[in-house]
Write an enzyme that holds these catalytic residues in place. Structure first.
Site, PDB file in Angstrom:
ATOM      1  CG  ASP A  97       5.898   3.709   0.464  1.00 48.61           C
ATOM      2  OD1 ASP A  97       4.789   3.436   0.172  1.00 48.61           O
ATOM      3  OD2 ASP A  97       6.207   4.489   1.505  1.00 48.61           O
ATOM      4  CE  LYS A 148       2.574   5.141   8.058  1.00 48.33           C
ATOM      5  NZ  LYS A 148       1.303   5.030   8.541  1.00 48.33           N
ATOM      6  CE1 TYR A 179      -2.411   3.188   2.721  1.00 51.53           C
ATOM      7  CE2 TYR A 179      -3.674   2.651   0.930  1.00 51.53           C
ATOM      8  CZ  TYR A 179      -3.437   3.459   1.813  1.00 51.53           C
ATOM      9  OH  TYR A 179      -4.167   4.502   1.743  1.00 51.53           O
TER      10      TYR A 179
HETATM   11  P1  KE4 Z   1      -0.575   8.457   4.716  1.00 60.17           P
HETATM   12  O1  KE4 Z   1      -1.284   9.219   3.463  1.00 60.17           O
HETATM   13  O2  KE4 Z   1      -1.924   7.515   5.447  1.00 60.17           O
HETATM   14  O3  KE4 Z   1       0.114   9.187   5.478  1.00 60.17           O
HETATM   15  O4  KE4 Z   1       0.700   7.455   4.073  1.00 60.17           O
HETATM   16  C1  KE4 Z   1       0.069   6.295   3.183  1.00 60.17           C
HETATM   17  C2  KE4 Z   1       0.957   5.298   3.270  1.00 60.17           C
HETATM   18  C3  KE4 Z   1       2.106   5.147   2.300  1.00 60.17           C
HETATM   19  N1  KE4 Z   1       3.092   4.122   2.262  1.00 60.17           N
HETATM   20  C4  KE4 Z   1       2.921   3.419   3.138  1.00 60.17           C
HETATM   21  C5  KE4 Z   1       4.178   2.270   3.192  1.00 60.17           C
HETATM   22  C6  KE4 Z   1       2.053   3.156   4.230  1.00 60.17           C
HETATM   23  O5  KE4 Z   1       2.033   2.343   5.314  1.00 60.17           O
HETATM   24  C7  KE4 Z   1       1.141   4.518   4.134  1.00 60.17           C
HETATM   25  C8  KE4 Z   1       0.055   4.544   5.394  1.00 60.17           C
HETATM   26  N2  KE4 Z   1      -0.151   3.466   6.426  1.00 60.17           N
HETATM   27  C9  KE4 Z   1      -1.370   3.353   6.736  1.00 60.17           C
HETATM   28  C10 KE4 Z   1      -1.192   1.942   7.899  1.00 60.17           C
HETATM   29  N3  KE4 Z   1      -1.175   0.883   7.267  1.00 60.17           N
HETATM   30  C11 KE4 Z   1      -2.024   4.415   7.526  1.00 60.17           C
HETATM   31  C12 KE4 Z   1      -3.297   4.364   8.428  1.00 60.17           C
HETATM   32  C13 KE4 Z   1      -4.571   4.572   7.851  1.00 60.17           C
HETATM   33  O6  KE4 Z   1      -4.693   4.465   6.790  1.00 60.17           O
HETATM   34  O7  KE4 Z   1      -5.318   5.004   8.466  1.00 60.17           O
END
Ligand code: KE4
Length: 428
Positions: free
Chosen positions: A240, A268, A145
């Site tokens: 990523d 993060k 993801y």
């Molecule tokens: P955000 O747009 O949520 O800040 O980041 C997206 C993203 C991109 N790349 C990786 C490897 C990620 O894990 C994420 C977001 N992680 C999720 C947890 N699995 C965020 C939690 C959520 O979607 O509420």
């Protein structure tokens, strides 16, 4: 059973005004059932819900809380910055400070652009790679993801080498058809994809370690193969590190694995819990970004002073303490304890861990990719999740998420977690 009446009332109220009652789907507990609790406050390794229930937190707001919640250096940095204003839309001194900190910590990053989420970072990196190579096609991997950008919400095509279909309503098929989704850890599949489409591939994007289908690890040599295939075909290798950046080491997963990606994405931890994203890498690619080059990317809150202050405070702590050695010790203790707990309860759990990131799959089979992960018993996971939650331990509310240990988790707390898990597993 803990009282959660205030959470239930708040959730009912949220459902009136917010789709699904949440601002991000995973928070709705749909994967584990039940009603999500509402948090009142958090400190260190603990969170307290609005009904006063105290929990040991192993989600850590999905990664940012590596120092623990409300870490004093971050709180004081944000308070001080806020006194000067909360947003300017004008360059502020903390922006070059953050950019320099990232470039010094991650050698592959020669230049970096800040934004406000991991999604924005990955989406922008893809656009930049497409502009730089003048190609449209990209490769991603199933189970990985990279945020909710249209090009990345794509599921595998019918055949191994057919391009993708939308994995969400609202994503035009014309977008998805440029994304090839491959099985992770499958050397032959990615070799065949480049053999068939190499000169069309703008970029390949992969997580530092796949941690959005639980947590599994690249086979030895696999990431080196991905790097070589990108180099041989003039494709941009995008790593990523939104989750793994500054989590697995100060240099992220790429330092652990000895990789030199062309572009990397972050988020993060570099925001210390405030909204942040970043993407960076080779200067010759990054200089294609506006205002220098033809690839447009922008953001009102990019480089926001509060997020920069929080992130810099976090990075200062992480680079000045032996934090990663401590996190490895805590991770080893956690992994050994949880494996013993599952064994003594005669419950098949495939525990995966790297550093302070972990996942327990309820299966007796090894897990190396999404297909393996899908074999886990989600009903059993859901029972385990709720058993732990009722006993005061908060794990991620989905089998397909990773857990996080922070520098605030003590050996005693991990021991307590293990003994609770032992009891809960025996009750399954
Ligand atoms: P955000 O747009 O949520 O800040 O980041 C997206 C993203 C991109 N790349 C990786 C490897 C990620 O894990 C994420 C977001 N992680 C999720 C947890 N699995 C965020 C939690 C959520 O979607 O509420």
């Amino acid at each position: 059973m803990p009282i959660r009446s205030r959470s239930e009332a708040l959730f009912a109220e949220s459902l009136k005004y917010i789709p699904g009652g949440v601002n991000s789907p995973v928070r709705a507990f749909r994967a584990v059932g039940g009603t999500p609790f509402f948090v009142n406050r958090a400190k260190g390794s603990r969170i307290w819900d609005v009904d006063g229930n105290e929990l040991i937190d192993y989600v850590g707001t999905w990664g940012p809380a590596i120092l623990g919640h409300a870490a004093e250096p971050i709180i004081s940095a944000v308070k001080a910055a806020a006194e000067h204003g909360t947003s300017f839309g004008i360059p502020n001194p903390l922006e070059p400070a953050m950019a320099k900190a990232v470039c010094e910590a991650v050698p592959s990053v020669q230049k970096v652009r800040m934004c406000s989420s991991g999604t924005e970072a990955c989406m922008s990196a893809i656009r930049l790679a497409r502009g730089f190579t003048k190609r449209d096609k990209i490769i991603k991997f199933d189970g990985c993801y990279h945020g909710h950008g249209d090009s990345l919400l794509v599921k595998a095509g019918s055949g191994a080498l057919t391009f993708g279909h939308p994995d969400s309503a609202g994503v035009p098929a014309d977008f998805a058809k440029h994304t090839l989704v491959l099985p992770f850890n499958d050397e032959e599949a990615v070799k065949a994809a480049f053999a068939a489409h190499g000169t069309e591939i703008a970029a390949l994007i992969v997580e530092g370690v796949p941690a959005n289908a639980g947590l599994y690890l690249p086979k030895p040599g696999y990431y080196e193969l991905l790097t070589k295939l990108c180099r041989d075909n003039g494709s941009v290798f995008i790593f990523d590190e939104v989750m793994t950046g500054f989590r697995l080491s100060l240099g992220g997963a790429q330092k652990l694995f000895g990789l030199t990606p062309d572009l990397s994405c972050f988020g993060k931890i570099i925001g210390g819990g405030l909204p942040v994203g970043a993407f960076g890498g080779r200067a010759d690619i990054m200089d294609y970004l506006a205002p220098l080059g033809p690839v447009y990317q922008a953001g009102t809150l990019s480089g926001n002073p509060l997020a920069m202050a929080a992130g810099l405070a976090a990075l200062k702590e992480l680079s000045s303490t032996d934090g990663y050695a401590t996190l490895e010790q805590r991770g080893l203790q956690f992994e050994a304890g949880m494996k013993d707990a599952a064994k003594s309860a005669s419950v098949a759990v495939e525990w995966k861990r790297i550093g302070s990131m972990f996942c327990g799959y309820f299966t007796d089979q090894p897990v190396h990719n999404l297909a393996d992960a899908m074999k886990s018993d989600r009903q059993k996971f859901a029972k385990f999740f709720h058993g732990m939650l009722d006993a005061g331990v908060y794990f991620a509310p989905s089998q397909f998420e990773a857990g996080f240990i922070s520098l605030a988790h003590t050996p005693q707390e991990i021991e307590t977690t293990v003994s609770i898990a032992s009891r809960v597993l025996k009750s399954l």
